[in-house]
Design an enzyme around this catalytic site. Structure first.
Site, PDB file in Angstrom:
ATOM      1  N   ALA A  24      -9.661   3.429  -1.115  1.00 50.47           N
ATOM      2  CA  ALA A  24      -8.558   2.569  -1.521  1.00 50.47           C
ATOM      3  C   ALA A  24      -7.346   2.877  -0.664  1.00 50.47           C
ATOM      4  CB  ALA A  24      -8.246   2.777  -2.993  1.00 50.47           C
ATOM      5  N   GLY A  25      -7.138   4.167  -0.456  1.00 53.46           N
ATOM      6  CA  GLY A  25      -6.020   4.587   0.377  1.00 53.46           C
ATOM      7  C   GLY A  25      -6.175   4.023   1.782  1.00 53.46           C
ATOM      8  N   GLU A  27      -7.711   1.425   2.621  1.00 56.02           N
ATOM      9  CA  GLU A  27      -7.487  -0.007   2.650  1.00 56.02           C
ATOM     10  C   GLU A  27      -6.007  -0.304   2.805  1.00 56.02           C
ATOM     11  OE1 GLU A  27      -8.192  -4.002   0.108  1.00 56.02           O
ATOM     12  OE2 GLU A  27      -7.258  -2.228  -0.699  1.00 56.02           O
ATOM     13  N   ARG A  28      -5.223   0.466   2.064  1.00 55.15           N
ATOM     14  CA  ARG A  28      -3.796   0.244   2.129  1.00 55.15           C
ATOM     15  C   ARG A  28      -3.296   0.469   3.559  1.00 55.15           C
ATOM     16  NH1 ARG A  28      -2.716   3.878  -1.948  1.00 55.15           N
ATOM     17  NH2 ARG A  28      -4.137   2.911  -3.391  1.00 55.15           N
ATOM     18  N   LEU A  29      -3.897   1.416   4.227  1.00 49.60           N
ATOM     19  CA  LEU A  29      -3.450   1.726   5.570  1.00 49.60           C
ATOM     20  C   LEU A  29      -3.899   0.672   6.563  1.00 49.60           C
ATOM     21  CD1 LEU A  29      -4.116   5.543   5.779  1.00 49.60           C
ATOM     22  CD2 LEU A  29      -1.922   4.376   5.613  1.00 49.60           C
TER      23      LEU A  29
END
Lengths: 610, 724
Positions: A24-25, A27-29
């Site tokens: 998820a992290g 993806e944010r990046l």
């Protein structure tokens, strides 16, 4: 794809957060994934197969729909577009391109879109397609250009860009060199901007020759093999589903770590979650007036002063053995930290040492990361080959991410396997199986067992053989999740009633009964005495107690004052029942307002321990 | 309620403090065992009761002390639930004492039996643990009485001794201590008293349990074996149900969770740092709209909804409850049978394994289930079942495997995936890729590594011996947490201790293996080349990127630092950069790439356009500027891992030197060592390191012109880019 569960985890379940969190992290990046379906809408696509088999177009729409709905469930933030080429009518921004029809531009899939695609399916769908799209000359070059514009119109950052061409025509321009060249140029433009172009070629009489034209259009396969081009065209819906699914899901490592063989000899590997329990998503909080989503803010403050507390002003505590023990926040992390993330090889064991019942959570998949340490793939490949040959697994200590305590894992070799259509069924790599610690294995009191006779066993074998079927791991849908989404779908689309969900994990009782026929009775005669009913409660003991009525149930409250005192002294009041405690309060003249057990205990303790 | 009682009976007589030089005394060892055990009980939060009896004490305090016989025995604590007070007392109040009363060992047992019987509760298990070095003389007169007492009260016994019960093989039976010999005391040989004592211990144990009695004798050093105190554990909950096949056949069964990841029941609570009170800290969640003012919304004004793709569907709790999936509750129904091989191990889902036994005290169910288990076993099949724990929980699909052991038969249930759980990732083949295919030499190196690191070996008798059993290791996370909590509670104000060495050792590769695999590991190191790919992020200075010699002039380095600084200044001004300008094209280029508003290709196009303009002027000043542009181009390409554009551009540039008369510019480029990006720097580059070097070294322009461009398509494209 690997990220959706992360949204739905309870924050307290730190342990459970493991898989998914990282991705998820990531993806944010890195931004959003995107997928464009570029579908040939020429006459050939609408030709039905023999025996009324669905047309290529119909199959394609079925697949597109499946992708839409699965994205809604699993990664609703991905962007999808549906574009037709070779249409008569045109619909695209500014109508720059003739014979290109943008049915859906790049956006998150929603209920409306699923409906739109549904409308193009089947007999009716073909009719609708003929009306709205129509068949006309094709220019793949224009279609690709149009798709390029779709990408460039997106203001969001895109991480993964994929374009799938569905067609059954090996030469869309019928040998027109100018158009062919134009298409090639546009394709290479797209590829340069990081778009991966796949060809999902469909069945056509006489076979599909990829080398005539499409070889120069599609992106080269990830590995050196020519696998991607040798693929047979898809004939069946199943194959098509599988092939699209294999491409459509972007794999992301949940962690990239080193596998240390000893003495600083490191192989870089990625961990991939290939099976994650899908859950019903948690609700979103909405403002009643406007139905818009609200954000939540959590703050910590002091009860007395009301002032906000800084992280330095709070500590963490646990109570054990009647004592509260406090730690600083970073001490809590310090306790959890054993080592840096990584896999450390302990040794090897024969496969038969891996016990079936040593299972505590779903396994993950291990694949080399050539991009981290060059040469990893080669050593990994050698290890895989040899482990598989010698039928051994590697035992490793695993710390998947920072401040995680270690777990031991078995790395079980898995050789690559492809099906008849050359679609990969099992990728090459190791399955990582988590092993239980002593604490995780419970001791059971083994009941005395009576063994069955060979005659009885043989009868059961007949039953088992009658009910054989071929198990496939993706054969069962989760009825709970499916029902939930059908409900949402119905609400979102203002349908009268949600679509029925077939509960695939319900035994087909009638069918089973029919198949077994008299076998059941024969077996029962062999193992059960005549008057035996397995449905009934085992013993009559309970019954007498129940028939005795409620009056008897009330326990006799007879605990002496001395015994109570002993309990108080030992701190074991908790063992007594509430009625006993109440009686004790009366006896000692302790006044309590509370009725909860803890309140009674506290009152007694206060009175008697002083 | 199932409850048990346990008495720890520890020898604190002066004999216990005897130890060889450098060795821990038996007393200290025994104390640690007790601490560990009590700690375990406290943290396990069992309701089980525990008493502590010391013998060999200077004073006497026990229920029988009016009798002359029962001297030097102190009942330190009567049976009750252990707590931190007890742990503190053990830490601070228990010391070696000076008595060595005759015959107190067996008498202590008597006291224990008595203490055991003082409790007012009904207990279903009673256990006495004795820790002694057996150095106090014993009399065997009372033995029969003691054994009789133990038997009558149904009390089990465990011994902890400083030496193994069986001499010779160096290990106690049932003692799986894989760290081999090295038990303190073994080397010294035993005293007469000890030998006599040991014989008596064996006698007692064998009388109590003929078959497994000796397995209950442990050594002090085996602290990790505290998981041996298994019998104290809480019993798993029974799950009675019916296994059904169709509508007509059902078998009464009972399920138990057999394997599951055990979690601690307690979690960290937040307390105020000053008062240590939980009540002083309050957490509050407020909701607000996602607008500029962050308008707060009252809780009553919030309804729930669900996401359906891009749509959010309002869906009240009531509606949800009414429309949700419902089922008939508890269920273990067979859907069909399938080959064991079609259920793959790595597809196991869920977090537990359930063992299914026949219904309690039901002989007929036992026979029926046994028939099923054996039938499945003989046919190598499994049952695919629908499993629902109860009405409230979600149903699962799973497999029931037959499990036939010497002493029992059962089915083992494991959850299997739903279609929604699976992710079908495709990975590039490892075999079809010549780059990754190991040579025969490499394979044989790996082969010998595996051979040297086998953890399961056959001994002389052909029996397999596993020297690393994971399921015997206690969860280190719990051990570590408890160690720290214990430390903080007993020694407040001191920093947390390091991890205990035994715990650390359990997590490491066994010493034997580590030594044995050295040469094989060395071989692998020789045969395989593993090079860390430098992280793109880590590349900060241009010197690293270009692989320039380290002995380059200081001045130049300083200049580069300057460049870095300039770059930072550019940060501030970056908002205004929209295209690669002519004033400082390299800076604009970097900024644009960072902003990502334009694609990399677009920015590169603009940059190369500027370079062409600059080169058109044919003056050294402009050449310098062009070089910084090329350098920036290279640096960013490496950073983004995209070498193609840069490499093709540089090749094109080289080929255009004769026609455009750019020889002197090329010389500058060579001086600065600005070459092609090799595959070492960016994966996917088609240029090898050598080629990259050669690119500048040969420097014969005719040759370069003759050098075939890799792919005509590429050059075409590039021309287009450059000319656009």
């Amino acid at each position: 794809m690997a990220d959706w569960t992360s949204y739905y985890r309870n924050e307290d379940e730190e342990e459970e957060q493991e898989d998914g969190e990282q991705s998820a992290g990531e993806e944010r990046l890195t931004g959003r994934d995107s997928l464009v379906f570029l579908v040939d809408a020429s006459k050939e696509m609408f030709i039905k197969g023999e025996d009324g088999a669905p047309s290529n177009f119909d199959m394609t729409m079925q697949v597109v729909r499946t992708v839409y709905t699965s994205k809604i469930i699993s990664s609703h933030r991905d962007l999808i577009a549906l574009v037709f080429y070779g249409t008569e009518h045109s619909k695209n921004p500014n109508d720059t391109f003739k014979h290109v029809y943008v049915y859906h531009d790049l956006d998150e899939p929603g209920a409306k879109r699923v409906q739109d695609v549904d409308a193009l399916r089947g007999e009716k769908g073909a009719k609708l397609a003929a009306e709205t799209l129509g068949c006309g000359p094709s220019s793949l070059g224009d279609a690709l250009w149009c798709c390029a514009n779709l990408y460039s119109d997106i203001k969001l950052r895109l991480s993964h860009k994929r374009l799938m061409i569905f067609t059954c025509r090996e030469q869309p321009h019928g040998g027109d060199n100018v158009k062919d060249r134009q298409a090639r140029t546009k394709a290479s433009d797209l590829k340069e901007t990081g778009v991966v172009i796949d060809l999902i070629h469909l069945m056509k009489p006489g076979g599909f020759d990829v080398s005539l034209f499409f070889r120069d259009i599609v992106s080269p396969p990830e590995d050196e093999s020519e696998l991607g081009l040798q693929l047979e065209p898809c004939e069946k819906l199943d194959d098509l589903q599988k092939r699209v699914r294999a491409k459509e899901q972007k794999k992301r490592a949940t962690a990239r770590i080193n596998l240390c063989l000893g003495d600083g000899l490191n192989v870089a590997v990625g961990l991939y979650a290939t099976a994650v329990t899908a859950r019903k998503p948690p609700p979103v909080k909405l403002y009643r007036e406007s139905n818009e989503a609200v954000r939540s803010k959590t703050r910590t403050f002091h009860t007395q002063t009301g002032s906000l507390l800084l992280p330095s002003e709070i500590k963490k505590a646990q109570t054990y053995g009647k004592k509260q023990i406090e730690m600083e926040k970073d001490e809590v992390d310090f306790i959890k930290k054993f080592d840096d993330p990584g896999l450390v090889l302990m040794g090897f064991k024969p496969m038969e040492k891996l016990k079936l019942h040593h299972h505590i959570k779903p396994s993950v998949f291990l694949y080399p990361e050539e991009g981290e340490i060059k040469g990893s793939a080669c050593l990994f490949s050698a290890l895989l080959k040899k482990c598989s040959e010698k039928n051994v697994y590697a035992l490793c200590r695993c710390i998947a991410r920072r401040n995680n305590p270690p777990r031991f894992v078995a790395l079980v070799p898995q050789n690559e396997e492809v099906d008849d259509a050359k679609v990969q069924i099992n990728p090459p790599g190791f399955n990582v199986i988590y092993l239980p610690y002593a604490d995780d294995v419970r001791t059971l009191d083994l009941p005395r067992c009576t063994s069955a006779s060979q005659e009885q066993v043989d009868k059961m074998k007949d039953i088992v053989t009658k009910l054989r079927f071929k198990y496939k791991s993706d054969a069962f849908e989760n009825p709970v999740i499916q029902k939930h989404y059908r409900n949402l779908e119905a609400l979102a689309l203002d349908m009268m009633a949600p679509e029925e969900v077939e509960d695939l994990i319900m035994p087909k009782v009638e069918q089973i009964d029919r198949r077994l026929g008299s076998l059941v009775d024969e077996f029962k005669n062999l193992v059960y005495p005549a008057n035996y009913n397995p449905e009934s409660k085992p013993a009559a003991k309970r019954k007498t107690a129940d028939s005795g009525g409620g009056a008897e149930k009330k326990p006799k409250v007879e605990v002496s004052m001395d015994q109570i005192k002993v309990h108080v002294q030992n701190g074991t009041l908790g063992k007594l029942t509430v009625p006993v405690l109440k009686e004790a309060c009366k006896q000692f003249g302790v006044r309590t307002t509370g009725t909860k057990k803890q309140e009674l205990i506290d009152a007694l303790m206060d009175q008697l321990s002083s | 309620m199932a409850k048990s009682a346990l008495i720890l009976c520890m020898d604190v007589g002066f004999n216990m403090s005897n130890s060889g030089p450098g060795e821990e005394s038996p007393f200290d060892q025994a104390k640690r065992v007790i601490q560990k055990f009590v700690q375990r009980q406290v943290f396990a939060e069992t309701k089980d009761e525990l008493a502590l009896v010391l013998f060999g004490t200077d004073s006497t305090k026990n229920p029988l002390d009016n009798d002359d016989q029962y001297q030097n025995i102190t009942v330190h604590r009567n049976l009750m639930v252990p707590d931190f007070k007890l742990l503190e007392e053990i830490e601070n109040q228990i010391h070696p004492e000076s008595q060595q009363a005759d015959c107190i060992f067996d008498i202590a047992l008597n006291v224990c039996v008595l203490v055991e019987n003082t409790t007012i509760h009904k207990l279903d298990r009673r256990n006495i643990v004795l820790l002694t070095d057996l150095n106090s003389p014993v009399s065997s007169d009372n033995l029969d009485v003691i054994i009789e007492n133990l038997k009558q009260a149904d009390i089990t016994l465990q011994f902890f001794l400083p030496f193994p019960a069986e001499e010779g093989d160096g290990e106690a039976p049932g003692d799986q201590d894989r760290r081999g010999p090295g038990h303190p005391g073994t080397g010294k040989g035993l005293s007469e008293e000890q030998k006599e004592g040991l014989d008596m211990v064996k006698h007692i144990m064998l009388t109590l349990d003929e078959e497994e009695g000796l397995e209950q004798i442990y050594t002090f050093s085996a602290i990790e074996q505290l998981c041996m105190f298994k019998r104290i554990e809480r019993r798993p909950m029974a799950w009675p149900c019916q296994l059904t096949i169709g509508s007509a056949l059902s078998i009464r069964i009972v399920g138990y969770k057999a394997v599951t990841e055990e979690k601690l029941k307690k979690s960290w609570k937040t307390v105020d740092a000053q008062t240590n009170q939980k009540d002083d800290v309050k957490r509050e969640t407020v909701y607000c709209l996602d607008d500029d003012n962050e308008t707060e919304v009252q809780k009553e004004d919030i309804i729930q909804g669900f996401r359906y793709g891009s749509d959010i569907v309002p869906f009240s709790k009531v509606d949800q409850e009414q429309m949700k999936y419902t089922h008939d509750g508890k269920c273990f129904a067979v859907l069909g049978f399938t080959k064991q091989s079609s259920v793959q191990r790595h597809r196991f889902m869920g977090t537990q394994v359930i063992k299914i036994f026949p219904g309690k005290d039901d002989e007929h169910a036992a026979v029926a289930l046994s028939a099923l288990i054996q039938a499945l076993h003989e046919l190598q099949m499994v049952a695919i079942v629908r499993y629902a724990y109860d009405r409230r929980s979600n149903p699962q699909v799973g497999a029931a495997f037959p499990c036939i052991k010497q002493d029992h038969e059962c089915l083992m249930y494991v959850q299997l995936p739903f279609m929604e759980d699976l992710r079908h990732f495709t990975f590039p083949s490892l075999e079809n890729n010549s780059k990754f295919t190991p040579s025969d030499e490499q394979l044989s190196a790996v082969d010998s590594l595996i051979d040297s690191m086998m953890l399961v070996e056959e001994d002389e008798d052909g029996k397999q011996k596993d020297i690393f059993k994971v399921h015997d290791i206690p969860n280190p996370a719990f051990q570590r947490l408890f160690q720290c909590l214990h430390h903080r509670a007993v020694n407040p104000g001191t920093p947390l201790p390091a991890m205990e060495s035994w715990l650390k050792a359990t997590l490491e590769c066994p010493e034997v293996i580590r030594e044995r695999c050295q040469s094989a590991l060395g071989e692998i190191k020789n045969k395989f080349t593993l090079t860390q790919v430098e992280k793109k992020k880590k590349l900060k200075t241009s010197a690293q990127i270009f692989g320039k010699d380290s002995d380059e002039p200081e001045a130049k380095k300083a200049k580069e630092d300057e460049a870095d600084e300039e770059f930072n200044l550019a940060d501030i001004a970056e908002g205004s950069v929209t295209s690669v300008g002519s004033v400082d094209p390299a800076r604009d280029f970097r900024t644009l790439i960072r902003q990502k508003t334009l694609t990399f290709e677009e920015v590169c196009k603009q940059l190369t356009h500027r370079i062409e303009q600059l080169l058109g002027n044919k003056s050294t000043d402009y050449y310098m500027k062009s070089i910084t542009c090329v350098e920036a181009f290279r640096e960013q390409s490496v950073k983004l891992g995209n070498a193609d554009l840069y490499n093709s551009y540089l090749q094109l540039l080289k080929s255009s030197i004769p026609t455009q008369g750019l020889e002197s510019f090329w010389e500058l480029l060579v001086q600065d060592g600005v070459t092609l990006i090799s595959e070492d720097e960016v994966e996917g580059s088609t240029v090898t390191r050598n080629e990259a070097r050669q690119f500048l070294v040969t420097e014969r322009i005719e040759e370069a012109a003759a050098h075939p461009a890799e792919d005509p398509g590429d050059v075409d494209d590039l021309v287009r880019i450059v000319l656009l």
